[in-house]
Design a protein around this motif. Structure first.
Motif: not given
Length: 574
Positions: A167-178
């Motif tokens: 979740p932290e890396k996804m938030k950092h790179y602005n990548v959603s779960l979808t």
């Protein structure tokens, strides 16, 4: 004889006791059992209700899967039944929620078609490697054998490519779960690109995106931000792991992969088992070191062989006792031989008629033959004994008054012909109700009745045709007839003592009648204590033990309980 014909005819444990049934499987990943029941199973049942010749519809819904069994009337052609179901399934497919797998029909088989269980174990491979080997090497080889309907693999760890999002890396790179789920799905596809014609050659263009290794997924591109390429490995960890289990397998309290093998209808079980053994032997030569395949966990052929062995034993025992009794009373090996010939001839004709009528050799048809063995020699014995008696009486007459052997044999045979015909028909009539049974009882017991009736009828035909002819050839021995003209020693002893017993009994008629009535009343009391089960207990040499746990019991706890039970059973003395 029994073993030879069993190897050439279709052989089963029982007649097929299941009505023609079509099984529909539907995968519903991520759904609880209540949702599967409401959104999938109910719709399938509703669409199939009212279909032609449908007897009943049963279903089972669990987390992630729906199973619907459509039972048709007895005698319905299974391929017509599958056609009816296949026409109804598209009506349901359009209304299923997104993400639900297409309903598919299981291969043609039945619960009576489970012919073998294989246990695959290894000391060197992991549970995942063993399951992969079973899925991609052992299962395809077995399914390639003609006559195999299905192979179900249970146990081991199912190999799965797993993507654990951070979740932290996804938030950092602005990548959603979808986005992550969509790109992971797209990273495992090949894309067509058409063709190029150049210099007289045609080249196929395609985008090869199928993932064959962890690196293929890890290096898949998610997006580009300010010239920087964001890959799946930047926001998630990709690894190989085991899929969630809904069941497991073990062998002798040790982890194992179990393969359940089912056959197609109308396939000879013994021949198919032989082909399976050959395929397993070939497989064992190519498997990694330390991998073992146990094929004697359950084998339907063992029960069939035991049934055939029981019939052979019954045949030999029946022939032996008939031979002893006849020899004791008649003291003549020729009369014994003539009587015994009725057994193999009658059984042979019975098997031929079963095949002609389309029935299989199974426990019930073999049982009918075993029951009939005691009655097969009755007609022949009566005919032989009367012929032998008349020949001995004829030999005592002056030569001028003697009749020819063929005349004596003919007259003696005709003399008791009506008696043996009536006696045989009385026996047959007692089995006639079996042919009026319907449903499972009828399908189970009709082969027994046919085997019994055809065997007894054949013995009657043998008694009035073959037996007199053999008597005219084998008993035309003047020296032997003169020697036993007054009867054998056993006959003379029985006649003397039976006469004395009969004379005493006629002097006390009230005592004899009273004793008979008391014995009859006692027999009625005993009758009420006899068993009333539909079938006797079968001793197959194996036990099936089912253990039911509380609702919600975890797989780990089930495995723990199962292994404990296996350990206890293994500790029992053999």
């Amino acid at each position: 004889m029994g073993v030879y014909y069993a190897r050439t005819m279709n052989v089963d444990v029982f007649p097929d006791l299941t009505a023609p049934t079509v099984t529909i499987l539907t995968e519903a990943h991520g759904m609880e059992s209540e949702e599967v029941e409401k959104l999938v199973t109910y719709q399938l049942e509703t669409a199939l209700n009212g279909s032609p010749n449908v007897r009943r519809i049963r279903s089972s819904s669990a987390a992630g899967i729906s199973i619907v069994w459509v039972e048709f009337e007895w005698g319905t052609d299974i391929y017509r039944a599958r056609q009816v179901v296949s026409e109804r399934i598209p009506m349901v497919r359009e209304n299923l929620p997104e993400g639900i797998g297409a309903p598919t029909m299981a291969p043609i088989s039945s619960i009576m078609g489970e012919i073998m269980l294989l246990g695959v174990t290894s000391d060197s491979l992991s549970a995942m490697e063993l399951r992969t080997l079973s899925d991609w090497t052992i299962r395809p080889r077995i399914k390639a054998i003609g006559g195999i309907a299905n192979v179900v693999v249970i146990g081991g760890d199912y190999k799965q490519y797993q993507v654990f999002a951070n979740p932290e890396k996804m938030k950092h790179y602005n990548v959603s779960l979808t986005e992550l789920v969509e790109h992971v799905r797209e990273a495992n596809k090949n894309a067509p690109g058409g063709v190029i014609n150049q210099y007289g050659n045609q080249y196929i263009i395609k985008g090869s995106g199928r993932a064959y290794a962890l690196e293929d997924l890890q290096e898949a591109v998610l997006k580009q931000v300010n010239g920087q390429t964001i890959k799946i490995k930047d926001v998630a960890t990709v690894q190989i792991g085991a899929a969630d289990k809904i069941g497991d397998g073990s062998l002798n309290a040790k982890p194992a992969v179990i393969l359940t093998i089912s056959k197609q209808p109308d396939v000879n079980t013994l021949e198919l088992t032989d082909r399976l053994d050959e395929a397993i032997a070939d497989l064992e030569k190519t498997l990694p070191k330390g991998v073992n395949i146990k094929s004697h966990i359950f084998r339907q052929s063992d029960f069939i062989d035991a049934s055939i062995s029981n019939l052979n034993q019954t045949l030999l025992e029946g022939a032996f006792f008939v031979m002893i009794i006849l020899f004791i009373f008649l003291m003549n090996w020729r009369t014994t031989l003539i009587s015994l010939l009725a057994i193999p001839i009658s059984l042979l004709v019975s098997i031929i008629i079963l095949k002609w009528l389309g029935y299989t050799i199974n426990t019930m048809s073999l049982g009918g033959m075993a029951i009939a063995i005691g009655a097969l020699v009755d007609d022949a014995i009566i005919d032989v004994e009367n012929v032998y008696k008349r020949l001995r009486e004829n030999i005592k007459k002056p030569k001028a008054e003697r009749q020819s052997t063929i005349t004596v044999v003919r007259d003696a045979s005709v003399e008791i012909r009506s008696s043996i015909i009536i006696a045989t028909l009385i026996i047959i009539v007692s089995f006639i109700p079996l042919f009026f049974l319907s449903g499972m009882e009828g399908r189970l017991l009709k082969p027994l009745g046919i085997a019994f009736v055809t065997s007894v009828l054949t013995s009657l035909i043998v008694a009035v045709t073959v037996t007199p002819i053999l008597c005219s050839y084998l008993l035309d021995n003047e020296k032997l007839l003169n020697k036993q003209a007054e009867g054998t020693r056993v006959e003379r002893w029985l006649q003397k003592h039976y006469g004395n017993l009969l004379e005493r009994a006629t002097n006390i008629p009230k005592t004899i009648i009273g004793t008979t009535v008391i014995a009859f009343i006692i027999s009625l009391v005993v009758l009420t204590q006899l068993g009333r089960s539909f079938l006797p207990e079968f001793n197959e040499g194996s036990l099936v033990i089912s253990v039911v746990g509380p609702p919600g019991m975890s797989l780990e706890e089930s495995n723990k309980t199962g292994k404990l039970i296996e350990t206890i059973l293994l500790d029992l003395p053999k």
